[in-house]
Scaffold this motif. Sequence first.
Motif, PDB file in Angstrom:
ATOM      1  N   ASP A 154      37.600  33.104  40.665  1.00  0.00           N
ATOM      2  CA  ASP A 154      37.729  31.737  41.163  1.00  0.00           C
ATOM      3  C   ASP A 154      36.381  31.241  41.710  1.00  0.00           C
ATOM      4  O   ASP A 154      35.922  30.146  41.387  1.00  0.00           O
ATOM      5  N   LEU A 155      35.732  32.085  42.517  1.00  0.00           N
ATOM      6  CA  LEU A 155      34.431  31.711  43.075  1.00  0.00           C
ATOM      7  C   LEU A 155      33.403  31.556  41.956  1.00  0.00           C
ATOM      8  O   LEU A 155      32.610  30.617  41.938  1.00  0.00           O
ATOM      9  N   LYS A 156      33.443  32.470  41.010  1.00  0.00           N
ATOM     10  CA  LYS A 156      32.483  32.439  39.901  1.00  0.00           C
ATOM     11  C   LYS A 156      32.584  31.106  39.144  1.00  0.00           C
ATOM     12  O   LYS A 156      31.564  30.477  38.842  1.00  0.00           O
ATOM     13  N   ALA A 157      33.802  30.679  38.873  1.00  0.00           N
ATOM     14  CA  ALA A 157      33.988  29.422  38.141  1.00  0.00           C
ATOM     15  C   ALA A 157      33.353  28.264  38.907  1.00  0.00           C
ATOM     16  O   ALA A 157      32.669  27.417  38.329  1.00  0.00           O
ATOM     17  N   ARG A 158      33.549  28.248  40.225  1.00  0.00           N
ATOM     18  CA  ARG A 158      33.011  27.138  41.012  1.00  0.00           C
ATOM     19  C   ARG A 158      31.491  27.211  41.134  1.00  0.00           C
ATOM     20  O   ARG A 158      30.799  26.204  41.047  1.00  0.00           O
TER      21      ARG A 158
END
Length: 381
Positions: free
Chosen positions: A352-356
């Motif tokens: 999730d963090l990576k996508a953002r």
Amino acid sequence: MRVDTVKRGEPLVAVLERAGVPRDEAARVLMESQAIDARKIRAGTTITSKVSPDSGASEVVLQLAIDRLVRFTRSATAGSRSGWLEKEETLSWTTDTVVVGGVVTSTLTGAIAQGAEAFPANVRDEVAYALADILEYRVDLSRDLREGDTIKVLMERQRAPNGAVRPGDVIAARLTVDGRRVETMRFAQGTKSSYFDGEGKSMRAAFLRAPLAFRRISSVFGLRRHPILGTVRAHQGMDYAAARGTPVRALGDGVVIFAGWKGGYGRVLEIRHRNGFVTRYGHLNAFAPGIRRGTNVSISRTVAFVGTTGLSTAPHLHFEVLVNGKHRDPRVALRNVTGEPLASGQRATFDDLKARLFARLDGPRDASTAAAPVVTRIAGD
Ligand SMILES: [Zn+2]
């Protein structure tokens, strides 16, 4: 408003006097001061004073550091013998995020400089060093970059009220290195942050990719032709141009199996690592204290210093990797040495963090125009 600086060897009392404070008052101000030690004020320190023609100075400000100042104000009710009030002030830095980087043409710093109006020229090297430190188990930025490779870095930028700017942490980065994609991002587990690649593997691994720290050597990439030696000689190793005395680091944990003189290598060090790896460091000026046959060394420890002993015409490090007794190109031999993967329970948070983060990396360069601020979420513990 009068602006002045402390000259080398000049007593502070003389500077205050020049700023409009009578000498005996200035001496008392300095004696009473809690915030400054007059003997420790550095040459070049800026002093600003408010002065009126008839009553002299009413306020004097010493800029002790970029984010710290001391303000002296003349006051009838000061309650001090000098008649001056002292107040120490700390300026707070604000942090935003910026994207820097571009296409590699000649140097890493040059590539970072693209779109880096975000950072003044004098701190761009720091940005490059910070990135090289994160990638040092994965990429040898001094050797592996090629013209046309790309670098994009999402990082924190800290700003002081007086306009000073300094780089903060790297948050995420995407590079192509010799055509190969490398991604990294900061990820917190509990209270501890560290860097992972895009696959969720730790950026730390069993081996560094280069025996010299990037910040200690020339940042010219693609050193296929040696700038000092002229050509890369027909030998099985890599040459790193570096100043005599530059620290040489152990590429990984291991034990010293040779520390002495060996023909053309001059003063040479050999370290045996796990899995049949041996690293060899030649033309050394000296070994680090305590380094002898049988010494256990840990990764990144300084084991020796660059020199020009043996068959060598200028200071440089000759470096070899052997696997099961055979010479191997370090880039190939170490390619698959990567770090530990994340615990599976962290995976969803990480993705999730990576996508953002990578959406932000591909978005506008300036944080102020970003649709949403990037918040590094602390993973639940
Ligand atoms: Zn060599």
